[in-house]
Design a protein around this motif. Sequence first.
Motif, PDB file in Angstrom:
ATOM      1  N   HIS A 262      -4.623   6.436   6.585  1.00  0.00           N
ATOM      2  CA  HIS A 262      -3.647   7.119   5.739  1.00  0.00           C
ATOM      3  C   HIS A 262      -2.620   7.383   6.487  1.00  0.00           C
ATOM      4  O   HIS A 262      -1.196   7.623   6.116  1.00  0.00           O
ATOM      5  CB  HIS A 262      -3.102   7.915   4.570  1.00  0.00           C
TER       6      HIS A 262
ATOM      7  N   ASN B 299      -3.085  11.817   1.468  1.00  0.00           N
ATOM      8  CA  ASN B 299      -4.063  10.485   0.491  1.00  0.00           C
ATOM      9  C   ASN B 299      -5.220  11.342   2.358  1.00  0.00           C
ATOM     10  O   ASN B 299      -6.188  10.684   1.957  1.00  0.00           O
ATOM     11  CB  ASN B 299      -3.150   9.960   1.236  1.00  0.00           C
TER      12      ASN B 299
ATOM     13  N   GLU C 153       1.015   4.634  -2.501  1.00  0.00           N
ATOM     14  CA  GLU C 153       0.692   5.601  -1.587  1.00  0.00           C
ATOM     15  C   GLU C 153       1.792   6.807  -2.787  1.00  0.00           C
ATOM     16  O   GLU C 153       1.583   7.670  -2.742  1.00  0.00           O
ATOM     17  CB  GLU C 153       0.448   5.903  -0.796  1.00  0.00           C
TER      18      GLU C 153
ATOM     19  N   GLN D 110       0.939  -1.692  -0.144  1.00  0.00           N
ATOM     20  CA  GLN D 110       0.083  -0.404  -0.174  1.00  0.00           C
ATOM     21  C   GLN D 110       0.829   1.230  -0.203  1.00  0.00           C
ATOM     22  O   GLN D 110       0.423   2.367  -0.733  1.00  0.00           O
ATOM     23  CB  GLN D 110      -0.941  -0.314   1.726  1.00  0.00           C
ATOM     24  N   TRP D 111       1.952   1.842   0.743  1.00  0.00           N
ATOM     25  CA  TRP D 111       2.350   2.103   0.657  1.00  0.00           C
ATOM     26  C   TRP D 111       3.177   2.832  -0.451  1.00  0.00           C
ATOM     27  O   TRP D 111       3.911   3.977  -1.001  1.00  0.00           O
ATOM     28  CB  TRP D 111       3.923   2.335   1.932  1.00  0.00           C
TER      29      TRP D 111
ATOM     30  N   ASP E 217       2.550   7.989  -5.909  1.00  0.00           N
ATOM     31  CA  ASP E 217       1.103   9.070  -5.893  1.00  0.00           C
ATOM     32  C   ASP E 217       1.469  10.065  -5.183  1.00  0.00           C
ATOM     33  O   ASP E 217       0.843  11.138  -5.710  1.00  0.00           O
ATOM     34  CB  ASP E 217      -0.468   8.757  -5.180  1.00  0.00           C
TER      35      ASP E 217
ATOM     36  N   SER F  77       1.943  11.060   4.000  1.00  0.00           N
ATOM     37  CA  SER F  77       0.927  10.074   2.645  1.00  0.00           C
ATOM     38  C   SER F  77      -0.593  10.780   3.497  1.00  0.00           C
ATOM     39  O   SER F  77      -2.207  10.705   3.535  1.00  0.00           O
ATOM     40  CB  SER F  77       0.482   8.973   3.821  1.00  0.00           C
TER      41      SER F  77
END
Lengths: 524, 524
Positions: free
Chosen positions: B435, B431, B42, B38-39, B45, B427
């Motif tokens: 997050h 995000n 992220e 996931q990281w 992004d 994050s």
Amino acid sequence: MKLKNVTAALLIASIGTASAAPVFDTPFYKTQERNQEQWQVEDKDIDAKLAELEKKHGKKPNIIYILTDDIGWGELGWQGGGKHRGTPTPALDQMASEGMAMWSAYAEPSCTPTRIALNTGRLPVRTGLIDVLWPGQENGLPTEEVGIAELLGEAGYDTAMWGKWHMGEEAEHSPVAHGYDYAYYGLFNGAPDGWQSSHDTYNQPTNVKAPFMDFPGNEEYLAQYGIDLSVSGYTEAKGEERQPILGKAGELGPDRQAAFEKESSKQMIQYVKDQAQDEDPFFIYWASYALQITGSAEHQDAEGVDKANAQASMMVQHNEHVQSLLDTLRDEGIAENTLVVWISDNGPMYAFYPTSGYSLLKGGKGDVTEGGVRVPAMAWWPGMIEAGQQPTDMFHVTDLYTTAARLAGATDKIPTDRVIDGLDQTSLLLNGEGHGRRDYMFHYKGSELGAIRMGDYKIHIEPSSGGLPHMDFYNIKRDPGEKFGGMYNGLYMVKPIQDFIGGHKGKMEEYPNRDTSETLPSNH
Amino acid sequence: MKLKNVTAALLIASIGTASAAPVFDTPFYKTQERNQEQWQVEDKDIDAKLAELEKKHGKKPNIIYILTDDIGWGELGWQGGGKHRGTPTPALDQMASEGMAMWSAYAEPSCTPTRIALNTGRLPVRTGLIDVLWPGQENGLPTEEVGIAELLGEAGYDTAMWGKWHMGEEAEHSPVAHGYDYAYYGLFNGAPDGWQSSHDTYNQPTNVKAPFMDFPGNEEYLAQYGIDLSVSGYTEAKGEERQPILGKAGELGPDRQAAFEKESSKQMIQYVKDQAQDEDPFFIYWASYALQITGSAEHQDAEGVDKANAQASMMVQHNEHVQSLLDTLRDEGIAENTLVVWISDNGPMYAFYPTSGYSLLKGGKGDVTEGGVRVPAMAWWPGMIEAGQQPTDMFHVTDLYTTAARLAGATDKIPTDRVIDGLDQTSLLLNGEGHGRRDYMFHYKGSELGAIRMGDYKIHIEPSSGGLPHMDFYNIKRDPGEKFGGMYNGLYMVKPIQDFIGGHKGKMEEYPNRDTSETLPSNH
């Protein structure tokens, strides 16, 4: 429903005191004197607003009071609880943001007293019902008290209640005996169809013992107190006898409370739909079941829910029910003619921690510290209550009584032979923050005066010490956690405090408290 | 300002460790492992978002960190304090609603440690500065620590600080010695130009004694510790010596703190205007003065202010200054390229009640209970941080260091020869809720590990009892007031807890804490 109005008119005529003014407690008259001019201006404005609304809708506004159980100050999302505590409350938070979020609302310290206060507009101590009722107790809401549903019924309202009654189990104590046209209810005195019948450990951490019903001699106990575990609630309507509802809320499983709530919500929404276009306005008193101890299986997997806390899933369910109710009001086009107030009955009952409510304030249910009596509350009335308000004004649960009377045009129907503690807070609702009319409170613990409020100051009454009247003195505005009390802070106020209490006690002598024994049924 | 960049480049080259990764504490790597996939998504992004922003503005984002003094969790309006406590904070509340209101932000339990944590990204215990500094103490922020301003300066930022330094009074401890290009500051070690010089009782209830400076032997004391009461603060800039500012903040009256704040705000706003179109981004560290004890005469009559609480008028002033700062960012068109974080340095200092901060949480400044370390915080960055967020994610003041490095593109400039406790929380900011990258904390009380956080659980470390390791175990999510602790709740977790602490201590052995004595200046 005209018959009822005729009856009401006859009743009023026979009492013959309709034109006298209600009697309030001593401090009120001082507040009134100080604010007379402003209040007169506000009142004219309020009358005009309400008249305009009535003209538009052809009837008085509908009133819905939601009384929840043991939810502490700070638990809802808008107070920093909600998802932060694993009990998300988005609909309740939205209700708050669409209306008025009250940070300084107060109830009595426990279940029965707060129910009495809301229904009679009076401090419980005046009614003779001073504490939580338990199974087998024979007293209850005295016939002589004029309940809010009686008052509103006389003013032409259709009235109904759902939920936890808890004001006596004899026929004369029932909702219908106190003015409700219809009721679906349970938990008379703590047991028969209530939370005590939850004998499972569903959704609870392993260190919490299964509650209550699984003990030696259990069956004898049930028989002795007439507890029928197959009964999930009762319905009752005017002219009809109370009927037990067997199995309506499912088997005696852990979902019993959730099922009772679900059935209540279903009925209530149907009622609102049925009443929406009726010629009479309606009043609903929804006293939700205890939202703790057992959970709602249907809601335990909802997003953000603390699975180890049964209360969390019940809160999710309650949140959904409130959402449905408000949506129904909007869908039926009656939201702007309906006041909805949501308030908790007292602080958290920590005996049930970790599946209990919670508050960061000091103490909990049963205490007159803020944790016991300060509760979350919201008022919602699109178009009438300005959205986004977070008033600092003091509000007490008895105010719901007197405010309802004002909105219903029934202030002249409030009995005038007794002290009414509830103040008319219509101005707070309609004129907004800073227009509240309460600047004092008396916090009773059973029959004892435990604390008083004089504006921002709270004084706990303690036994005298060192030859001085012992008072723990707090600035509640600055110190809501009651951390920095002490006699020394308030020494200069001893005389005003004593005068204040003296005025209250004097009024109480003039209008004596009802004796509890009077409320016992005649056949006992 | 290119010279600085060149110097920075040379420095990095000479250290030669720029390409190595920062060293974090043991639990971080487990969290990272669990969330790796996931990281990575992220982070890609985030890099894209930041690159786009840089392209638009032609430079890295500006960063402003506002560290306030002794403001408790619950004091701001958005937390139920503000006007409800007689200390209205409308601009701070608006900042929260325009950005991210953090309910789970944490600092160290007192002034100096939190300042160390923010400036070094490390737990104070690692730096050897473990407690509040007092006048005459000779240690301070060690030269060997790489301060946030050094890091950002190396990355091409112009850096400035205003306010309460409190990390040593020797030249080598000063802001400029630690990377700030400019500083207007006071309160090195608690006294010289700080709140101790307030010797009036302005705006205080009569039961509060005049603080500090009016005692026998006062003049000898001042001389001994080199305290010059005519000094209101110091300015310092790169290449220049520290200059005392005489009388800048007015006479030694009760408004001294308010005047210092006013001057800081004025300078800061000019700085922002001057820097707005500069080719380099800027970093501001604004450590506000103590917002308590003495008030601001200019603000004591503001609406809704509790006149008997000096802190209230200071909060009004602070609120105005924050408003001006955010307005300036907007007016200069750089709001969307500027991250502003506001955070308190620790819980309320109740020694000064009733003119102190306040929290409903347990304990206050100096404690590792929530009242000491849980603090209000907001992050604001229009267009980058989504408005109206109230994340439940954990955030620690050290995270400001590592997050700033990430935003500045300077992660590779974080020293790699020591443990960094701050985590990159970009994050969470960009995000949004859920997050965050922190799921643990170590709460030190001086040199002792007082409590740990493992997700929702907090464990207070106590001396062993009954042959068992004694741990008070709390579910902080459900019980933020730390009311229901106890060994029994967490018995099944003793082993994981011991492993968790073991991992932390192991890392500490690998990278030993700095010895405080090393930080003493060589001429002592």
